[in-house]
Design a protein around this motif. Structure first.
Motif, PDB file in Angstrom:
ATOM      1  N   GLY A 193       0.817  -1.213   0.000  1.00  0.00           N
ATOM      2  CA  GLY A 193       0.000   0.000   0.000  1.00  0.00           C
ATOM      3  C   GLY A 193       0.848   1.259   0.000  1.00  0.00           C
ATOM      4  N   ARG A 194       0.157   2.384  -0.188  1.00  0.00           N
ATOM      5  CA  ARG A 194       0.816   3.691  -0.188  1.00  0.00           C
ATOM      6  C   ARG A 194       0.327   4.489   1.012  1.00  0.00           C
ATOM      7  NH1 ARG A 194       1.343   7.635  -5.470  1.00  0.00           N
ATOM      8  NH2 ARG A 194       2.505   9.322  -4.458  1.00  0.00           N
ATOM      9  N   ARG A 195       1.264   5.062   1.730  1.00  0.00           N
ATOM     10  CA  ARG A 195       0.931   5.657   3.025  1.00  0.00           C
ATOM     11  C   ARG A 195       0.087   6.924   2.903  1.00  0.00           C
ATOM     12  NH1 ARG A 195       5.530   8.029   6.937  1.00  0.00           N
ATOM     13  NH2 ARG A 195       5.431   9.660   5.358  1.00  0.00           N
ATOM     14  N   ILE A 196      -0.902   6.993   3.798  1.00  0.00           N
ATOM     15  CA  ILE A 196      -1.683   8.217   4.007  1.00  0.00           C
ATOM     16  C   ILE A 196      -1.313   8.736   5.392  1.00  0.00           C
ATOM     17  CG2 ILE A 196      -3.994   9.186   4.296  1.00  0.00           C
ATOM     18  CD1 ILE A 196      -5.026   6.975   2.427  1.00  0.00           C
ATOM     19  N   LYS A 197      -0.796   9.932   5.447  1.00  0.00           N
ATOM     20  CA  LYS A 197      -0.376  10.524   6.724  1.00  0.00           C
ATOM     21  C   LYS A 197      -0.758  12.004   6.681  1.00  0.00           C
ATOM     22  CE  LYS A 197       3.706  10.933   9.731  1.00  0.00           C
ATOM     23  NZ  LYS A 197       3.805  12.418   9.835  1.00  0.00           N
ATOM     24  N   ARG A 198      -1.954  12.289   7.167  1.00  0.00           N
ATOM     25  CA  ARG A 198      -2.474  13.649   7.095  1.00  0.00           C
ATOM     26  C   ARG A 198      -3.337  13.909   8.334  1.00  0.00           C
ATOM     27  NH1 ARG A 198      -5.355  15.720   1.660  1.00  0.00           N
ATOM     28  NH2 ARG A 198      -3.206  15.390   0.924  1.00  0.00           N
ATOM     29  N   ALA A 199      -3.319  15.163   8.777  1.00  0.00           N
ATOM     30  CA  ALA A 199      -4.018  15.493  10.029  1.00  0.00           C
ATOM     31  C   ALA A 199      -5.093  16.550   9.811  1.00  0.00           C
ATOM     32  CB  ALA A 199      -3.013  15.998  11.062  1.00  0.00           C
ATOM     33  N   LEU A 200      -6.140  16.474  10.673  1.00  0.00           N
ATOM     34  CA  LEU A 200      -7.131  17.541  10.818  1.00  0.00           C
ATOM     35  C   LEU A 200      -6.770  18.320  12.075  1.00  0.00           C
ATOM     36  CD1 LEU A 200     -10.419  15.544  10.158  1.00  0.00           C
ATOM     37  CD2 LEU A 200      -9.415  17.254   8.647  1.00  0.00           C
ATOM     38  N   GLN A 230      -2.072  26.428  16.579  1.00  0.00           N
ATOM     39  CA  GLN A 230      -3.235  26.425  15.687  1.00  0.00           C
ATOM     40  C   GLN A 230      -4.355  25.536  16.190  1.00  0.00           C
ATOM     41  OE1 GLN A 230      -1.208  25.219  12.078  1.00  0.00           O
ATOM     42  NE2 GLN A 230      -1.091  27.338  11.364  1.00  0.00           N
ATOM     43  N   GLY A 231      -4.005  24.544  16.997  1.00  0.00           N
ATOM     44  CA  GLY A 231      -5.038  23.656  17.512  1.00  0.00           C
ATOM     45  C   GLY A 231      -4.503  22.281  17.824  1.00  0.00           C
ATOM     46  N   LEU A 232      -5.398  21.312  17.898  1.00  0.00           N
ATOM     47  CA  LEU A 232      -5.044  19.933  18.229  1.00  0.00           C
ATOM     48  C   LEU A 232      -5.084  19.075  16.961  1.00  0.00           C
ATOM     49  CD1 LEU A 232      -4.515  17.766  20.445  1.00  0.00           C
ATOM     50  CD2 LEU A 232      -7.003  17.401  20.452  1.00  0.00           C
ATOM     51  N   PRO A 233      -3.923  18.567  16.481  1.00  0.00           N
ATOM     52  CA  PRO A 233      -3.913  17.722  15.273  1.00  0.00           C
ATOM     53  C   PRO A 233      -4.406  16.302  15.569  1.00  0.00           C
ATOM     54  CG  PRO A 233      -1.781  18.807  15.637  1.00  0.00           C
ATOM     55  CD  PRO A 233      -2.558  18.898  16.909  1.00  0.00           C
ATOM     56  N   ILE A 234      -5.364  15.845  14.805  1.00  0.00           N
ATOM     57  CA  ILE A 234      -5.799  14.445  14.820  1.00  0.00           C
ATOM     58  C   ILE A 234      -5.335  13.835  13.504  1.00  0.00           C
ATOM     59  CG2 ILE A 234      -7.747  12.850  14.955  1.00  0.00           C
ATOM     60  CD1 ILE A 234      -7.323  14.453  17.495  1.00  0.00           C
ATOM     61  N   GLU A 235      -4.344  12.950  13.586  1.00  0.00           N
ATOM     62  CA  GLU A 235      -3.686  12.438  12.375  1.00  0.00           C
ATOM     63  C   GLU A 235      -4.182  11.047  12.015  1.00  0.00           C
ATOM     64  OE1 GLU A 235       0.785  12.824  11.166  1.00  0.00           O
ATOM     65  OE2 GLU A 235       0.529  10.867  12.134  1.00  0.00           O
ATOM     66  N   ILE A 236      -4.389  10.871  10.729  1.00  0.00           N
ATOM     67  CA  ILE A 236      -4.730   9.554  10.173  1.00  0.00           C
ATOM     68  C   ILE A 236      -3.467   8.951   9.589  1.00  0.00           C
ATOM     69  CG2 ILE A 236      -6.043   8.321   8.406  1.00  0.00           C
ATOM     70  CD1 ILE A 236      -8.177  10.492   8.694  1.00  0.00           C
ATOM     71  N   TYR A 237      -3.132   7.755  10.038  1.00  0.00           N
ATOM     72  CA  TYR A 237      -1.957   7.034   9.541  1.00  0.00           C
ATOM     73  C   TYR A 237      -2.436   5.680   9.039  1.00  0.00           C
ATOM     74  CZ  TYR A 237       2.942   5.534   9.319  1.00  0.00           C
ATOM     75  OH  TYR A 237       4.176   5.119   8.875  1.00  0.00           O
ATOM     76  N   ALA A 238      -2.431   5.519   7.711  1.00  0.00           N
ATOM     77  CA  ALA A 238      -2.927   4.278   7.117  1.00  0.00           C
ATOM     78  C   ALA A 238      -2.295   4.119   5.732  1.00  0.00           C
ATOM     79  CB  ALA A 238      -4.450   4.292   7.031  1.00  0.00           C
ATOM     80  N   PHE A 239      -2.658   3.039   5.042  1.00  0.00           N
ATOM     81  CA  PHE A 239      -2.098   2.767   3.717  1.00  0.00           C
ATOM     82  C   PHE A 239      -3.234   2.436   2.744  1.00  0.00           C
ATOM     83  CE2 PHE A 239       1.331   2.088   6.608  1.00  0.00           C
ATOM     84  CZ  PHE A 239       2.473   2.498   5.926  1.00  0.00           C
ATOM     85  N   SER A 240      -3.223   3.137   1.622  1.00  0.00           N
ATOM     86  CA  SER A 240      -4.216   2.841   0.588  1.00  0.00           C
ATOM     87  C   SER A 240      -3.857   1.533  -0.104  1.00  0.00           C
ATOM     88  CB  SER A 240      -4.291   3.973  -0.431  1.00  0.00           C
ATOM     89  OG  SER A 240      -3.095   4.037  -1.184  1.00  0.00           O
ATOM     90  N   ILE A 277      -8.632   8.204  -3.157  1.00  0.00           N
ATOM     91  CA  ILE A 277      -8.978   7.549  -1.887  1.00  0.00           C
ATOM     92  C   ILE A 277      -8.781   8.517  -0.720  1.00  0.00           C
ATOM     93  CG2 ILE A 277      -8.260   5.727  -0.276  1.00  0.00           C
ATOM     94  CD1 ILE A 277      -7.548   4.040  -2.785  1.00  0.00           C
ATOM     95  N   MET A 278      -7.649   9.215  -0.713  1.00  0.00           N
ATOM     96  CA  MET A 278      -7.358  10.133   0.381  1.00  0.00           C
ATOM     97  C   MET A 278      -8.359  11.292   0.403  1.00  0.00           C
ATOM     98  SD  MET A 278      -3.668  11.679   1.496  1.00  0.00           S
ATOM     99  CE  MET A 278      -3.313  12.335  -0.140  1.00  0.00           C
ATOM    100  N   ALA A 279      -8.692  11.827  -0.769  1.00  0.00           N
ATOM    101  CA  ALA A 279      -9.661  12.919  -0.834  1.00  0.00           C
ATOM    102  C   ALA A 279     -11.040  12.444  -0.381  1.00  0.00           C
ATOM    103  CB  ALA A 279      -9.732  13.460  -2.258  1.00  0.00           C
TER     104      ALA A 279
END
Length: 415
Positions: free
Chosen positions: A265-272, A363-373, A384-386
Protein backbone atom coordinates in the motif's frame (compact mmCIF):
# COMPACT_ATOMS: atom_id res chain seq x y z
CA UNK A 1 47.71 -6.18 -61.39
CA UNK A 2 51.09 -4.53 -61.88
CA UNK A 3 50.79 -4.87 -65.66
CA UNK A 4 47.29 -3.45 -65.64
CA UNK A 5 48.32 -0.54 -63.42
CA UNK A 6 51.07 0.48 -65.83
CA UNK A 7 49.42 0.09 -69.23
CA UNK A 8 48.30 3.73 -69.31
CA UNK A 9 51.87 4.82 -68.54
CA UNK A 10 53.15 2.72 -71.42
CA UNK A 11 50.49 4.14 -73.73
CA UNK A 12 51.27 7.76 -72.81
CA UNK A 13 55.02 7.23 -72.89
CA UNK A 14 54.84 5.65 -76.37
CA UNK A 15 52.90 8.70 -77.58
CA UNK A 16 55.68 11.09 -76.60
CA UNK A 17 54.57 12.26 -73.13
CA UNK A 18 57.35 12.69 -70.57
CA UNK A 19 57.78 9.96 -67.99
CA UNK A 20 56.97 12.37 -65.09
CA UNK A 21 53.57 13.37 -66.43
CA UNK A 22 52.89 9.86 -67.71
CA UNK A 23 53.40 8.51 -64.16
CA UNK A 24 51.11 11.14 -62.61
CA UNK A 25 48.32 10.66 -65.17
CA UNK A 26 48.67 6.89 -64.96
CA UNK A 27 48.37 7.02 -61.12
CA UNK A 28 45.34 9.37 -61.16
CA UNK A 29 43.43 7.35 -63.77
CA UNK A 30 44.14 4.03 -62.06
CA UNK A 31 43.22 5.53 -58.66
CA UNK A 32 39.91 6.80 -60.07
CA UNK A 33 39.15 3.39 -61.59
CA UNK A 34 39.91 1.61 -58.30
CA UNK A 35 37.76 4.07 -56.29
CA UNK A 36 34.80 3.61 -58.65
CA UNK A 37 35.20 -0.19 -58.59
CA UNK A 38 35.41 -0.25 -54.78
CA UNK A 39 32.36 2.00 -54.42
CA UNK A 40 30.37 -0.31 -56.72
CA UNK A 41 31.59 -3.38 -54.81
CA UNK A 42 30.78 -1.74 -51.47
CA UNK A 43 27.28 -0.82 -52.70
CA UNK A 44 26.60 -4.37 -53.91
CA UNK A 45 27.93 -5.95 -50.72
CA UNK A 46 25.84 -3.62 -48.53
CA UNK A 47 22.68 -4.47 -50.43
CA UNK A 48 23.38 -8.20 -50.32
CA UNK A 49 24.47 -8.41 -46.68
CA UNK A 50 21.75 -6.09 -45.39
CA UNK A 51 19.15 -7.98 -47.43
CA UNK A 52 20.31 -11.30 -45.96
CA UNK A 53 20.12 -9.94 -42.41
CA UNK A 54 16.69 -8.40 -43.00
CA UNK A 55 15.33 -11.71 -44.31
CA UNK A 56 16.85 -13.57 -41.36
CA UNK A 57 15.37 -11.09 -38.90
CA UNK A 58 11.89 -11.62 -40.36
CA UNK A 59 12.07 -15.40 -40.10
CA UNK A 60 13.88 -15.83 -36.79
CA UNK A 61 12.10 -15.86 -33.43
CA UNK A 62 14.74 -13.83 -31.61
CA UNK A 63 14.97 -10.04 -31.83
CA UNK A 64 18.77 -10.01 -31.71
CA UNK A 65 19.15 -9.89 -35.51
CA UNK A 66 16.53 -7.11 -35.66
CA UNK A 67 18.72 -5.03 -33.38
CA UNK A 68 21.76 -5.86 -35.55
CA UNK A 69 20.02 -4.31 -38.55
CA UNK A 70 18.78 -1.36 -36.49
CA UNK A 71 22.30 -0.57 -35.24
CA UNK A 72 23.81 -0.85 -38.77
CA UNK A 73 26.07 -3.82 -37.99
CA UNK A 74 25.56 -5.41 -41.47
CA UNK A 75 26.33 -2.08 -43.18
CA UNK A 76 29.60 -1.72 -41.25
CA UNK A 77 30.59 -5.34 -41.88
CA UNK A 78 30.06 -4.83 -45.63
CA UNK A 79 32.88 -2.25 -45.66
CA UNK A 80 35.52 -4.82 -44.64
CA UNK A 81 36.11 -6.43 -48.08
CA UNK A 82 36.39 -3.12 -50.05
CA UNK A 83 38.78 -1.77 -47.41
CA UNK A 84 40.94 -4.89 -47.55
CA UNK A 85 41.07 -4.75 -51.37
CA UNK A 86 41.96 -1.04 -51.25
CA UNK A 87 44.86 -1.78 -48.91
CA UNK A 88 45.95 -4.60 -51.25
CA UNK A 89 46.11 -2.42 -54.39
CA UNK A 90 47.74 0.64 -52.78
CA UNK A 91 51.29 -0.54 -53.67
CA UNK A 92 50.24 -0.95 -57.33
CA UNK A 93 48.52 2.45 -57.52
CA UNK A 94 51.41 4.40 -55.98
CA UNK A 95 54.29 2.24 -57.16
CA UNK A 96 56.03 5.29 -58.64
CA UNK A 97 55.32 7.46 -55.56
CA UNK A 98 56.70 5.66 -52.49
CA UNK A 99 56.03 8.52 -50.02
CA UNK A 100 52.41 8.78 -51.13
CA UNK A 101 52.13 5.00 -50.90
CA UNK A 102 53.23 5.07 -47.24
CA UNK A 103 50.76 7.88 -46.46
CA UNK A 104 47.88 6.09 -48.22
CA UNK A 105 48.65 2.80 -46.47
CA UNK A 106 48.70 4.48 -43.05
CA UNK A 107 45.45 6.29 -43.83
CA UNK A 108 43.76 3.00 -44.73
CA UNK A 109 45.14 1.35 -41.59
CA UNK A 110 43.70 4.17 -39.45
CA UNK A 111 40.38 3.89 -41.27
CA UNK A 112 40.50 0.14 -40.64
CA UNK A 113 40.79 0.85 -36.91
CA UNK A 114 37.83 3.25 -37.11
CA UNK A 115 35.79 0.66 -39.03
CA UNK A 116 36.62 -1.97 -36.42
CA UNK A 117 35.41 0.42 -33.68
CA UNK A 118 32.21 1.08 -35.64
CA UNK A 119 31.56 -2.65 -35.83
CA UNK A 120 32.29 -3.08 -32.10
CA UNK A 121 29.96 -0.16 -31.31
CA UNK A 122 27.19 -1.67 -33.44
CA UNK A 123 27.55 -5.04 -31.72
CA UNK A 124 27.62 -3.49 -28.23
CA UNK A 125 24.55 -1.37 -28.94
CA UNK A 126 22.82 -4.47 -30.28
CA UNK A 127 23.68 -6.39 -27.11
CA UNK A 128 22.44 -3.44 -25.01
CA UNK A 129 19.12 -3.21 -26.85
CA UNK A 130 18.62 -6.97 -26.66
CA UNK A 131 19.44 -7.20 -22.94
CA UNK A 132 16.95 -4.40 -22.23
CA UNK A 133 14.19 -6.63 -23.60
CA UNK A 134 14.91 -9.28 -20.95
CA UNK A 135 12.65 -8.79 -17.88
CA UNK A 136 15.48 -9.55 -15.45
CA UNK A 137 17.83 -6.94 -16.96
CA UNK A 138 15.62 -4.14 -18.31
CA UNK A 139 15.95 -2.10 -15.10
CA UNK A 140 19.76 -2.46 -14.84
CA UNK A 141 22.21 0.35 -15.91
CA UNK A 142 23.38 -1.51 -19.03
CA UNK A 143 24.17 1.79 -20.79
CA UNK A 144 26.92 2.49 -18.26
CA UNK A 145 28.69 -0.81 -18.95
CA UNK A 146 28.43 -0.38 -22.72
CA UNK A 147 29.87 3.13 -22.45
CA UNK A 148 32.79 1.84 -20.37
CA UNK A 149 33.61 -0.81 -22.99
CA UNK A 150 33.38 1.79 -25.76
CA UNK A 151 35.65 4.21 -23.91
CA UNK A 152 38.30 1.52 -23.50
CA UNK A 153 37.88 0.46 -27.14
CA UNK A 154 38.18 4.02 -28.44
CA UNK A 155 41.18 4.67 -26.18
CA UNK A 156 43.00 1.58 -27.46
CA UNK A 157 42.02 2.42 -31.04
CA UNK A 158 43.28 6.00 -30.75
CA UNK A 159 46.55 4.87 -29.18
CA UNK A 160 47.05 2.35 -31.97
CA UNK A 161 46.20 4.99 -34.60
CA UNK A 162 48.72 7.45 -33.11
CA UNK A 163 51.25 4.65 -33.08
CA UNK A 164 50.68 3.99 -36.81
CA UNK A 165 50.82 7.67 -37.75
CA UNK A 166 53.93 8.46 -35.69
CA UNK A 167 55.71 5.21 -36.47
CA UNK A 168 56.38 4.57 -32.79
CA UNK A 169 55.74 1.08 -31.46
CA UNK A 170 52.55 0.83 -29.42
CA UNK A 171 54.18 -0.22 -26.15
CA UNK A 172 56.72 2.63 -26.37
CA UNK A 173 53.88 5.05 -27.08
CA UNK A 174 51.98 3.80 -24.01
CA UNK A 175 55.13 4.06 -21.88
CA UNK A 176 55.57 7.69 -22.89
CA UNK A 177 51.89 8.26 -22.24
CA UNK A 178 52.27 7.03 -18.68
CA UNK A 179 54.09 10.21 -17.75
CA UNK A 180 50.95 12.16 -18.64
CA UNK A 181 48.66 9.88 -16.60
CA UNK A 182 47.88 12.64 -14.09
CA UNK A 183 46.58 14.87 -16.87
CA UNK A 184 44.56 11.99 -18.33
CA UNK A 185 42.97 11.25 -14.94
CA UNK A 186 42.08 14.92 -14.57
CA UNK A 187 40.50 15.02 -18.04
CA UNK A 188 38.50 11.84 -17.48
CA UNK A 189 37.66 12.57 -13.81
CA UNK A 190 33.88 12.66 -14.38
CA UNK A 191 34.01 9.51 -16.48
CA UNK A 192 35.97 7.63 -13.79
CA UNK A 193 33.64 8.86 -11.04
CA UNK A 194 30.63 7.91 -13.15
CA UNK A 195 32.05 4.45 -13.83
CA UNK A 196 32.69 3.78 -10.13
CA UNK A 197 29.25 5.16 -9.24
CA UNK A 198 27.55 2.97 -11.86
CA UNK A 199 29.16 -0.13 -10.41
CA UNK A 200 28.17 0.80 -6.85
CA UNK A 201 24.62 1.70 -7.90
CA UNK A 202 24.26 -1.64 -9.68
CA UNK A 203 25.88 -3.80 -6.97
CA UNK A 204 23.93 -2.15 -4.14
CA UNK A 205 20.74 -2.03 -6.23
CA UNK A 206 20.23 1.62 -5.28
CA UNK A 207 18.39 2.72 -8.41
CA UNK A 208 16.78 0.88 -11.30
CA UNK A 209 15.27 2.14 -14.51
CA UNK A 210 11.60 2.77 -13.77
CA UNK A 211 12.13 3.69 -10.12
CA UNK A 212 10.42 6.79 -8.78
CA UNK A 213 13.04 8.93 -7.05
CA UNK A 214 13.01 12.35 -5.38
CA UNK A 215 16.25 14.32 -5.48
CA UNK A 216 15.65 17.76 -3.95
CA UNK A 217 19.15 19.06 -4.71
CA UNK A 218 18.57 18.72 -8.45
CA UNK A 219 14.82 19.35 -8.43
CA UNK A 220 14.10 15.81 -9.62
CA UNK A 221 10.82 14.10 -8.75
CA UNK A 222 9.78 11.38 -11.16
CA UNK A 223 10.73 8.12 -12.87
CA UNK A 224 14.27 7.10 -13.85
CA UNK A 225 14.30 6.58 -17.62
CA UNK A 226 18.02 6.15 -18.28
CA UNK A 227 21.19 5.35 -16.33
CA UNK A 228 24.46 5.77 -18.19
CA UNK A 229 28.10 6.39 -17.37
CA UNK A 230 27.89 10.14 -16.77
CA UNK A 231 24.25 10.94 -16.03
CA UNK A 232 20.94 9.63 -14.75
CA UNK A 233 17.86 10.95 -16.54
CA UNK A 234 14.67 11.45 -14.54
CA UNK A 235 11.35 12.24 -16.19
CA UNK A 236 9.50 14.43 -13.72
CA UNK A 237 5.75 14.20 -13.31
CA UNK A 238 5.35 17.45 -15.27
CA UNK A 239 7.09 15.60 -18.16
CA UNK A 240 10.28 17.66 -17.91
CA UNK A 241 13.63 15.84 -17.86
CA UNK A 242 16.16 16.34 -15.06
CA UNK A 243 19.74 15.18 -15.61
CA UNK A 244 21.68 14.11 -12.51
CA UNK A 245 25.41 13.19 -12.40
CA UNK A 246 25.67 9.47 -11.76
CA UNK A 247 28.18 9.91 -8.94
CA UNK A 248 25.66 12.17 -7.14
CA UNK A 249 23.64 9.02 -6.36
CA UNK A 250 26.39 7.86 -4.00
CA UNK A 251 27.66 11.24 -2.79
CA UNK A 252 24.30 12.90 -1.99
CA UNK A 253 21.05 11.85 -0.34
CA UNK A 254 17.96 11.07 -2.40
CA UNK A 255 14.68 9.22 -1.85
CA UNK A 256 13.77 6.07 -3.78
CA UNK A 257 10.07 5.19 -3.63
CA UNK A 258 10.57 1.60 -4.79
CA UNK A 259 9.91 0.29 -1.28
CA UNK A 260 6.46 1.86 -1.40
CA UNK A 261 5.64 0.53 -4.87
CA UNK A 262 6.80 -2.96 -3.89
CA UNK A 263 4.77 -2.93 -0.65
CA UNK A 264 1.09 -3.62 -0.19
CA UNK A 265 0.00 0.00 0.00
CA UNK A 266 0.82 3.69 -0.19
CA UNK A 267 0.93 5.66 3.02
CA UNK A 268 -1.68 8.22 4.01
CA UNK A 269 -0.38 10.52 6.72
CA UNK A 270 -2.47 13.65 7.09
CA UNK A 271 -4.02 15.49 10.03
CA UNK A 272 -7.13 17.54 10.82
CA UNK A 273 -6.37 20.45 13.15
CA UNK A 274 -9.19 20.87 15.68
CA UNK A 275 -9.90 24.19 17.36
CA UNK A 276 -9.22 23.54 21.02
CA UNK A 277 -12.06 25.72 22.31
CA UNK A 278 -14.54 23.41 20.52
CA UNK A 279 -13.44 20.39 22.59
CA UNK A 280 -15.78 19.50 25.46
CA UNK A 281 -17.19 16.74 27.66
CA UNK A 282 -20.35 15.10 26.35
CA UNK A 283 -23.63 15.32 28.21
CA UNK A 284 -26.30 12.63 28.12
CA UNK A 285 -28.32 14.53 25.56
CA UNK A 286 -25.19 14.86 23.42
CA UNK A 287 -24.65 11.11 23.61
CA UNK A 288 -28.26 10.53 22.64
CA UNK A 289 -27.81 12.52 19.47
CA UNK A 290 -24.51 10.81 18.60
CA UNK A 291 -26.02 7.32 19.04
CA UNK A 292 -27.91 7.94 15.82
CA UNK A 293 -24.55 7.61 13.98
CA UNK A 294 -24.44 3.93 13.01
CA UNK A 295 -20.67 3.49 12.96
CA UNK A 296 -20.27 4.36 16.65
CA UNK A 297 -23.71 3.41 18.03
CA UNK A 298 -22.56 0.14 19.62
CA UNK A 299 -19.37 1.73 20.89
CA UNK A 300 -21.30 4.53 22.63
CA UNK A 301 -23.72 2.06 24.22
CA UNK A 302 -21.03 -0.24 25.59
CA UNK A 303 -18.69 2.55 26.57
CA UNK A 304 -21.49 4.63 28.12
CA UNK A 305 -22.64 1.66 30.21
CA UNK A 306 -19.11 1.01 31.43
CA UNK A 307 -18.62 4.67 32.39
CA UNK A 308 -21.96 4.90 34.19
CA UNK A 309 -21.21 1.72 36.13
CA UNK A 310 -17.79 3.01 37.16
CA UNK A 311 -19.16 6.38 38.30
CA UNK A 312 -22.01 4.75 40.27
CA UNK A 313 -19.77 2.18 41.97
CA UNK A 314 -17.34 4.91 42.97
CA UNK A 315 -20.13 7.35 43.96
CA UNK A 316 -18.78 10.05 41.66
CA UNK A 317 -20.37 13.49 41.99
CA UNK A 318 -21.66 14.11 38.44
CA UNK A 319 -22.96 17.59 39.17
CA UNK A 320 -19.74 18.60 37.45
CA UNK A 321 -18.90 16.83 34.18
CA UNK A 322 -15.20 16.90 34.96
CA UNK A 323 -15.64 14.42 37.81
CA UNK A 324 -15.14 10.73 37.19
CA UNK A 325 -15.02 9.16 33.77
CA UNK A 326 -16.47 10.99 30.78
CA UNK A 327 -16.58 10.89 27.02
CA UNK A 328 -15.37 13.88 25.04
CA UNK A 329 -16.50 14.92 21.61
CA UNK A 330 -12.94 14.76 20.27
CA UNK A 331 -12.43 11.26 21.73
CA UNK A 332 -15.66 10.01 20.16
CA UNK A 333 -14.65 11.65 16.89
CA UNK A 334 -11.32 9.79 16.99
CA UNK A 335 -13.23 6.54 17.48
CA UNK A 336 -15.51 7.44 14.58
CA UNK A 337 -12.52 8.10 12.32
CA UNK A 338 -10.90 4.80 13.35
CA UNK A 339 -14.10 2.84 12.64
CA UNK A 340 -14.64 4.66 9.35
CA UNK A 341 -11.05 4.04 8.17
CA UNK A 342 -11.19 0.35 9.07
CA UNK A 343 -14.41 0.00 7.09
CA UNK A 344 -13.19 1.93 4.04
CA UNK A 345 -12.75 -0.26 0.94
CA UNK A 346 -9.70 1.68 -0.27
CA UNK A 347 -7.59 0.99 2.83
CA UNK A 348 -5.24 -2.01 3.15
CA UNK A 349 -6.38 -3.76 6.33
CA UNK A 350 -3.17 -5.81 6.58
CA UNK A 351 -1.01 -2.73 7.15
CA UNK A 352 -0.86 -0.19 9.96
CA UNK A 353 -4.10 1.70 10.63
CA UNK A 354 -3.93 4.33 13.32
CA UNK A 355 -5.76 7.50 14.33
CA UNK A 356 -3.61 9.43 16.75
CA UNK A 357 -3.62 12.68 18.62
CA UNK A 358 -0.49 14.79 18.10
CA UNK A 359 0.96 17.46 20.33
CA UNK A 360 -1.23 20.59 20.49
CA UNK A 361 0.08 23.57 18.55
CA UNK A 362 -0.70 27.26 18.40
CA UNK A 363 -3.24 26.42 15.69
CA UNK A 364 -5.04 23.66 17.51
CA UNK A 365 -5.04 19.93 18.23
CA UNK A 366 -3.91 17.72 15.27
CA UNK A 367 -5.80 14.45 14.82
CA UNK A 368 -3.69 12.44 12.37
CA UNK A 369 -4.73 9.55 10.17
CA UNK A 370 -1.96 7.03 9.54
CA UNK A 371 -2.93 4.28 7.12
CA UNK A 372 -2.10 2.77 3.72
CA UNK A 373 -4.22 2.84 0.59
CA UNK A 374 -4.59 -0.52 -1.13
CA UNK A 375 -4.19 1.13 -4.56
CA UNK A 376 -0.71 2.64 -5.07
CA UNK A 377 -1.38 4.37 -8.39
CA UNK A 378 -1.03 8.09 -7.92
CA UNK A 379 -4.42 9.19 -9.24
CA UNK A 380 -6.30 6.46 -7.36
CA UNK A 381 -4.31 7.13 -4.18
CA UNK A 382 -5.24 10.81 -4.30
CA UNK A 383 -8.88 9.88 -4.90
CA UNK A 384 -8.98 7.55 -1.89
CA UNK A 385 -7.36 10.13 0.38
CA UNK A 386 -9.66 12.92 -0.83
CA UNK A 387 -12.70 10.68 -0.36
CA UNK A 388 -11.73 10.03 3.26
CA UNK A 389 -11.11 13.67 4.16
CA UNK A 390 -14.16 14.92 2.25
CA UNK A 391 -16.25 12.75 4.52
CA UNK A 392 -14.45 13.66 7.75
CA UNK A 393 -14.57 17.41 7.09
CA UNK A 394 -18.30 17.16 6.52
CA UNK A 395 -18.81 14.86 9.53
CA UNK A 396 -16.88 16.90 12.10
CA UNK A 397 -19.75 19.33 12.72
CA UNK A 398 -21.92 16.44 14.03
CA UNK A 399 -19.50 16.19 16.96
CA UNK A 400 -19.71 19.94 17.61
CA UNK A 401 -16.04 20.33 16.68
CA UNK A 402 -14.46 22.92 14.44
CA UNK A 403 -11.48 22.73 12.10
CA UNK A 404 -8.93 25.50 12.46
CA UNK A 405 -8.45 27.90 9.55
CA UNK A 406 -7.04 31.38 9.35
CA UNK A 407 -9.68 34.13 9.12
CA UNK A 408 -10.56 35.42 5.65
CA UNK A 409 -11.79 38.82 4.54
CA UNK A 410 -15.42 37.64 4.80
CA UNK A 411 -14.92 36.96 8.52
CA UNK A 412 -13.88 40.56 9.12
CA UNK A 413 -16.83 41.86 7.07
CA UNK A 414 -19.20 39.85 9.22
CA UNK A 415 -17.80 41.54 12.33
Amino acid sequence: MKKISHWIFDLLSNNGLSDYWAEIINMLIFLLMVIIALFILDFILRKVIIGVFVRLSKTSKTHFDDFLVKNKAPRNIAHIIPLALAYKVVPDIFRDFPNTEVFAAKTLEVFGIVLFLWIVRSLLHTIKDYLKTLPSLKDKPIDSYIQVFMIFAWAIGLFYAFSIISGIELWKFLTALGTASAVIILIFKDTILGFVASIQVSINDMVRIGDWITFDKYGADGDVIEINLATVKVQNFDKTITTIPTYALISDSFKNWRGMTDSGGRRIKRALIIKQDSIKFLKKEDLGALKKIELIREYLKSRGTAIDTFNMENKIDKSLLINGKNLTNVGVFRKYIDTYINAHSGINKNMTIMVRQLEPTSQGLPIEIYAFSSDKRWANYEYIMADIFDHLLAAISYFELEVFELPSSSNFKAI
